[in-house]
Design an enzyme around this catalytic site. Sequence first.
Site, PDB file in Angstrom:
ATOM      1  N   ASP A 512     -23.627 -44.778 -54.207  1.00  0.00           N
ATOM      2  CA  ASP A 512     -22.606 -45.772 -53.869  1.00  0.00           C
ATOM      3  C   ASP A 512     -22.071 -45.478 -52.468  1.00  0.00           C
ATOM      4  OD1 ASP A 512     -20.767 -47.827 -54.200  1.00  0.00           O
ATOM      5  OD2 ASP A 512     -19.389 -46.649 -55.433  1.00  0.00           O
ATOM      6  N   GLU A 515     -22.909 -47.712 -47.156  1.00  0.00           N
ATOM      7  CA  GLU A 515     -23.085 -48.650 -46.043  1.00  0.00           C
ATOM      8  C   GLU A 515     -23.148 -47.955 -44.667  1.00  0.00           C
ATOM      9  OE1 GLU A 515     -22.098 -50.396 -49.614  1.00  0.00           O
ATOM     10  OE2 GLU A 515     -20.760 -49.046 -48.526  1.00  0.00           O
TER      11      GLU A 515
END
Length: 928
Positions: A512, A515
């Site tokens: 997770d 980005e």
Amino acid sequence: MKSYQKLRTAVPQPAVGQVEEEGAISASANHEKLAPWWVGSGLLVAAVLLSAVTVWVLRQVSGGWPGPTPPPKCLLVPESHRFDCYPERNVVVTQELCESRGCCFIESSLPAAGKRGVPWCFYPPDFPSYTLESLNQTEMGMVGLLMRRQKAYYPGDIEMLRLDVEFETDTRLHIKITDAANPRYEVPLEVSPAMKRAENPIYSLDFSWDPFGVLLRRRATGTVLLNTTVAPLIFADQFLQISTSLPSRFLYGLGEHRSTLLHSLDWITLTLWARDVPPTESFNLYGAHPFYLLMEEGGDAHGVFLLNSNAMEVALQPAPGLTWRTIGGVLDFYIFLGPDPNMVIQQYQQVIGFPAMPPLWALGFHLCRWGYGSSNETWQTVRAMRNYQIPQDAQWNDIDYMDGYRDFTFDPQKFASLPSLVEDLHKHGQRYVMILDPGISSTNPHGSYWPFDEALRRGLFLNTTQGQPLIGQVWPGFTAFADFSNPDTHQWWLENLQRFYAHVPFDGLWIDMNEPSNFMDGSQGGCPPGELDSPPYTPAVLGDSLSAKTVCASAKQKTSVHYNLHNLYGLMEAKATASALIQIRGKRPFIISRSTFPSQGRYSGHWLGDNRSQWKDMYYSIPGLLSFSLFGIPLVGADICGFSGSTSEELCTRWMQLGAFYPFARNHNTQNEKAQDPTVFSPAARTAMKDVLLTRYSLLPFLYTLFHRAHLQGDTVARPLFFEFPWDVATLGLDRQFLWGRSLLVTPVLEPGVDSVTGYVPRGVWYDFYTGSSVNSSGEMLKMSAPLEHLNLHVREGAILPTQKPGTTSEATRRNPMRLIVALSQSATAWGDLFWDDGESLDTFERGSYSYLVFNVTQNIFTSTVLHASTEATEVTIGTLSIFGVREPPSKVLLNGQEKPFSYLDNQVLTVSNLGLSLSQGFSLRWL
């Protein structure tokens, strides 16, 4: 711009001849040359001229233009064909600013809120562009030289470009434009090179010489797929732009965004820059996929992939037209000619790589929440699921299992029993998955947290321009970020996972925040001034800055600067994680990643992020999962029942029904909300959820075979209807239904308070999955009964689905007898297949450790043919054959020549039970 542009036919030809005289035009392109800018025919020229004259007359009557009258060349450009010359956001574009760029300025009506609308500042037809100076043959295609004699308006304008064209296959074309004099950053994606030039391409390629442009046609229809003469090519160091006309308005892909499956071309700009934000319309989301699929008139399809990882935006306009705008790298295009949409996606994956084969357990039901609070509470949920005999293959934990939210730790008090929980899961044929983040806590006393100390010692973090680890803030507080572009980081990641696995033998990983996400903008100290963090042009990213809620674009990584690598961060972490899991477990890795980039399917699946417990979020999950099918990431799903907010029993029941048909099916919930696993609801809702999960588990052999086909040749698993019915224009915008493979139609309820659903049923015979009753559709919307406990499933005529008696885990299910569902076509034929192996070993197909069976029906004879056999198949039996659409009651049924008892119902379903046949043995069954 010349009155006639020179065009060169590129394919087919044995060699390039002499360049035509100035102003000449190749015969093959004569039709286009009326005006390849925007004009398709003489009638349109006349209409545009008439329109321009009319506008001029009306303006004179109404008192003239607010400023000087625009030049006639500007008035000639229809609104829908105005390509934006001043795309900068947060700037009031004045006539003075616009004309300083040499562009046309005409005020248009104001757009609706949140939309760009018709650009007021746009390129005139004679705006200076590149010219094609030379074009020479190469073994694979051709190489050309492009020159710009008049600078464009962005700094670092590159005057001389190299054009490389390779005719890689009959259905794939590769066009690359880069700096002719200096190397530039290129995406480090390994693409298997084509070995010889295509011999019979289904496309033809022409060039406009002055201004330079590409005109690509489909040979069979003459359809122009690309025409880049519609706007100038701009190639500056940090601003690269190329536009094209489109042959239709039916455009898909270009992720990751929350939108309908079919994109609107109404002046929409899609930004590609990985960002941690709950899925919201118009925002750039977690991943970047610069690939689109376009459906042409008549059902043909093609795809275009721009292999570029820099911050990018794609502007869509109603011409129809499209503009690629990126701020780094090169223009490296792959074009896939299909001709049908399934083939386009297969061809795309031949370039980016086919997806990994998941373990069978990955296709079971997964359960998670943030906020179990302890391993004992997690365990209680697992026990409750078992108590109600609700299928579950994997239990997950979110960040609350960690000690202080630090990777590779678990809370010694609240999660003390975690090792015992994992041991118990394994005893029951279940698996354990936990979350990991790439931000490594940086504030622990030296010597107390090995992951940080060791990465610091080895120099494995993203660094500032000053060469020190860049410090941001994530869940544990101040953090440094692992540099997965460095191979040494992969080794460090493996060692950390090995150390944790010794205590908690996990089965899969959830990566997770990759980005990468940062609770600060840039870093603890901000970002330095300079062209990387403050480029001449910033695409329309959320937050208006490249560093918004991520790290500085100037951060240094092993392979390049973060400016170039940002969109690759999740991919590189997934690659490191897959490698580590293989080394630790020696089995197929299971990874779910939030951030993704093309080729990610080789290493991980994806979930659609932090959605909300709302009906519209449930709907948007369908275009989301179908888009990722296009992107070569078939293992995809959304958080069932919604992540944030509080679900309702009705919403969660309907969402469990839909989610049972996500390729990746996980119910996940945030902290401080009421539980939403199936056990907490009323008996009626709990039973409905259990029943639909049992239906999913019964279909695991079919789903697993679909994943095998995805792994082997790039077939989609969850599939838009138009993939199977591309000629049916009614399917082109459908995204409230989907198919599994080519033959199982899923029509979920997506609205509250209803007991029926209206869905499109394509032309042909479809059978109710549960009863075998048939509906013969002409291609129409049908209203279907849908009480709360029912999900509508229909089997397409001509299909054979391998199913199995469901158990509460995939491990239990795979030992049960099989039932083959045969859906006869109107000509009484059917076909299906089954891939079967041990469900978890590496490379079973490549090593030959699998069974593959083909099922066929012709002339009232069902045959099972074993094309490849392995020992696993001997452990499974085929118990039942259900044949839908048998029009006449049989007098007898023969199995391998021996008579067998059977049943036949009024709805034309023939059932033969108690077959007891080994899967490893071929057989035939005949009804008379």
